[in-house]
Write a protein that holds these residues in place. Structure first.
Motif, PDB file in Angstrom:
ATOM      1  N   TYR A 346       0.814  -1.228   0.000  1.00 44.17           N
ATOM      2  CA  TYR A 346       0.000   0.000   0.000  1.00 44.17           C
ATOM      3  C   TYR A 346       0.841   1.270   0.000  1.00 44.17           C
ATOM      4  O   TYR A 346       0.308   2.364  -0.242  1.00 44.17           O
ATOM      5  N   GLU A 347       2.124   1.161   0.311  1.00 49.47           N
ATOM      6  CA  GLU A 347       2.928   2.379   0.440  1.00 49.47           C
ATOM      7  C   GLU A 347       2.980   3.203  -0.845  1.00 49.47           C
ATOM      8  O   GLU A 347       2.880   4.448  -0.779  1.00 49.47           O
ATOM      9  N   PRO A 348       3.093   2.605  -2.047  1.00 45.09           N
ATOM     10  CA  PRO A 348       3.077   3.453  -3.260  1.00 45.09           C
ATOM     11  C   PRO A 348       1.797   4.261  -3.406  1.00 45.09           C
ATOM     12  O   PRO A 348       1.842   5.454  -3.748  1.00 45.09           O
ATOM     13  N   SER A 351       1.846   7.053  -0.869  1.00 43.27           N
ATOM     14  CA  SER A 351       2.796   8.101  -1.245  1.00 43.27           C
ATOM     15  C   SER A 351       2.211   8.994  -2.334  1.00 43.27           C
ATOM     16  O   SER A 351       2.404  10.225  -2.327  1.00 43.27           O
ATOM     17  N   ASP A 352       1.499   8.374  -3.280  1.00 42.07           N
ATOM     18  CA  ASP A 352       0.865   9.167  -4.334  1.00 42.07           C
ATOM     19  C   ASP A 352      -0.149  10.145  -3.760  1.00 42.07           C
ATOM     20  O   ASP A 352      -0.343  11.242  -4.306  1.00 42.07           O
ATOM     21  N   LYS A 353      -0.788   9.772  -2.655  1.00 42.14           N
ATOM     22  CA  LYS A 353      -1.786  10.655  -2.033  1.00 42.14           C
ATOM     23  C   LYS A 353      -1.146  11.595  -1.020  1.00 42.14           C
ATOM     24  O   LYS A 353      -1.825  12.453  -0.452  1.00 42.14           O
ATOM     25  N   LEU A 386      -6.370   5.044   3.512  1.00 42.22           N
ATOM     26  CA  LEU A 386      -6.138   5.578   2.172  1.00 42.22           C
ATOM     27  C   LEU A 386      -7.340   6.366   1.650  1.00 42.22           C
ATOM     28  O   LEU A 386      -7.193   7.390   0.980  1.00 42.22           O
ATOM     29  N   LYS A 387      -8.543   5.902   1.986  1.00 45.47           N
ATOM     30  CA  LYS A 387      -9.751   6.528   1.450  1.00 45.47           C
ATOM     31  C   LYS A 387     -10.147   7.781   2.231  1.00 45.47           C
ATOM     32  O   LYS A 387     -10.676   8.737   1.643  1.00 45.47           O
ATOM     33  N   HIS A 388      -9.927   7.780   3.549  1.00 46.43           N
ATOM     34  CA  HIS A 388     -10.521   8.828   4.373  1.00 46.43           C
ATOM     35  C   HIS A 388      -9.537   9.877   4.866  1.00 46.43           C
ATOM     36  O   HIS A 388      -9.965  10.917   5.379  1.00 46.43           O
ATOM     37  N   LEU A 389      -8.227   9.629   4.764  1.00 45.47           N
ATOM     38  CA  LEU A 389      -7.279  10.623   5.269  1.00 45.47           C
ATOM     39  C   LEU A 389      -6.982  11.672   4.199  1.00 45.47           C
ATOM     40  O   LEU A 389      -6.793  11.335   3.029  1.00 45.47           O
ATOM     41  N   PRO A 390      -6.914  12.922   4.592  1.00 47.17           N
ATOM     42  CA  PRO A 390      -6.462  13.952   3.637  1.00 47.17           C
ATOM     43  C   PRO A 390      -4.950  13.873   3.450  1.00 47.17           C
ATOM     44  O   PRO A 390      -4.247  13.173   4.172  1.00 47.17           O
TER      45      PRO A 390
END
Length: 491
Positions: A346-348, A351-353, A386-390
């Motif tokens: 999940y790290e890539p 990182s993109d986000k 990943l979905k909910h964090l800004p």
């Protein structure tokens, strides 16, 4: 899971039942002895009173018929001495060899002077004690003479010349008989109470031991093997009936779970087949050359089908887990290795986000779990982040062991959980206002962790952000419990 108390015997139900039963028996027998003791004391006193009343009448008749001359004192005194030899309940003579220490004869005038005394000691002290006692005439009464530790039982009669005759009997022998009775009873009572406690404790502990074995075995059945059964006894008592009833109930549960698996498998097959067919047709159409504006709706439809398929799989898994019917393929899994592999996956995307991921681990943490379900649990947690964090937020994962549990903590510095749903996070279809999911992620996590014998907690951090804590039993602890359950089941 069952925990062993510090003092298993003193905290057991067998100990309490034995203690209360023995206490009730001890109090009951003590009350019976008190009534028996009072009956014996009253009977001895009744016999003594009957002897005193009869003898004092004889002595008064002798004193009345004997002429008042120089031989009077000698005749009456010898008659009194003869009467003292017929004392009832005599146990022993006094240590000084005086046979009259337990009986006295006293004749006193109306003026209160002692006219005749037969007995040991001084008659004046005895007469003074009698005069100070408010007693009815012709009724035996107790007299405590100064200087003598044992009271006397005294009968009196008045003769025609105006004098009074008193015949006293020491209560020494009566008290000695009652003392011996108390000592013997207390010795026998203590032995019976101790023996009764041991017998009740042994019988109760043995009976409740079967119940404990059945309870522990039943608590473990369903977590690993529904085909296991509680230990059955050969006896036809209540314990044997309980074991057979539980085994019949487990048979019905196993059949129900088997039917549930059949239904869910059929339902999943019936729903997945058309969804897969539709997806295949859409992909076939998408593979043909077509305009971009025409391809976008097809791609969106394929994504929705994937979400629907995922929703279907998760819903069925949550339903089976809530029914304790989730099929597990338990293996020894290193939780540290699973977490690190999922972070690498999940790290890539994070990182993109613009999300940072950190992990702190104490090393290998081995648990007995289903690897595929454990991967899905970690994936759900990371998906939520990943979905909910800004952007620019940090996700921290820490792994450690505590109290024979592997503890995984996932926390972030984001907005945290919505306050209105914070206490319902693990319920199905519960989600935040900005969530685009189906509200099954945390419900699935809780269901899987629970069937593995663990716990999961969710809270908002004091400094801001969300925190999820998972605890799973370590492999060693689960192996010991499984061996214990197997021994109980086969025993």
């Amino acid at each position: 899971m069952f925990s062993k108390p510090a003092n298993p015997i003193l905290r057991s139900a067998a100990w309490r039942i034995s203690l209360w039963a023995t206490l009730a028996f001890a109090i009951g027998t003590m009350l019976v002895f008190a009534m028996l003791h009072r009956f014996v004391a009253n009977d001895i006193q009744r016999r003594s009173d009957a002897w005193l009343s009869g003898e004092v009448e004889v002595l008064s008749d002798v004193a009345e018929r004997t002429p008042k001359n120089t031989l009077y004192s000698r005749v009456v005194g010898e008659i009194a001495e003869l009467a003292s030899r017929e004392v009832p309940n005599r146990q022993r003579a006094s240590t000084d060899g005086n046979e009259d220490d337990s009986v006295f004869f006293l004749q006193a005038s109306d003026q209160g002077n002692a006219q005749l005394w037969v007995g040991s000691g001084d008659g004046a002290a005895t007469l003074s004690a009698i005069r100070s006692t408010n007693a009815l005439q012709d009724t035996p009464f107790d007299v405590q003479v100064k200087g003598i530790g044992v009271p006397f039982r005294v009968a009196s009669v008045r003769i025609p010349d105006g004098s009074s005759i008193y015949l006293g009997l020491s209560e020494r022998d009566e008290l000695h008989v009652l003392h011996n009775l108390r000592i013997r009873f207390l010795t026998l009572w203590l032995a019976i109470v101790l023996l009764g406690f041991v017998i009740v404790f042994y019988a109760t502990r043995r009976m409740l031991g079967h119940v404990r074995e059945i309870t522990e075995a039943a608590s473990r059945i369903g977590q690993s093997d529904l085909s296991s059964r509680v230990p059955n006894t050969e006896s036809n008592d209540e314990i044997g009936h309980l074991a057979r009833t539980l085994n019949h109930m487990l048979d019905r549960i196993e059949n129900s779970v088997h039917q549930l698996h059949t239904i869910t498998d059929s339902l999943a097959h019936d729903l997945r087949s058309p969804l897969t067919a539709i997806r295949g047709k859409l992909e076939t159409v998408l593979s043909d050359d077509m305009r971009v504006d025409h391809a976008e709706p097809i791609v969106s439809a394929i994504d929705e089908l994937d979400r629907l398929t995922e929703f279907l799989n998760t819903s069925l898994d949550v339903a089976e887990a809530n029914a304790d019917a989730l099929r597990l393929n338990r293996k020894e899994v290193d939780l540290d290795e699973v977490v690190r592999s999922m972070i690498d996956l999940y790290e890539p995307s994070m990182s993109d986000k613009g999300l940072a991921v950190h992990i702190r681990s104490a090393g290998a943490v081995r648990v007995l779990a289903d690897p595929s379900l454990l991967h899905r649990v970690i994936a759900n947690l990371l998906d939520n982040e990943l979905k909910h964090l800004p952007a620019s937020c940090t996700v921290s994962l820490s792994l450690q062991t505590a109290n024979e549990m592997g503890v995984l903590t996932v926390e972030d510095n984001g907005p945290g959980f919505d306050e209105e749903i914070r206490h319902q996070l693990f319920e199905r279809r519960i989600k935040g206002r900005t969530s685009r999911g189906h509200g099954l992620g945390l419900a699935f996590v809780e269901a899987v962790v629970r069937v593995h014998g663990g716990t999961v907690k969710a809270a908002n951090r004091a400094l801001g952000g969300a925190q999820l804590t998972l605890a799973l039993p370590l492999c060693q602890a689960q192996n010991e419990e499984s061996k214990h359950a197997l021994a109980l089941t086969n025993g």
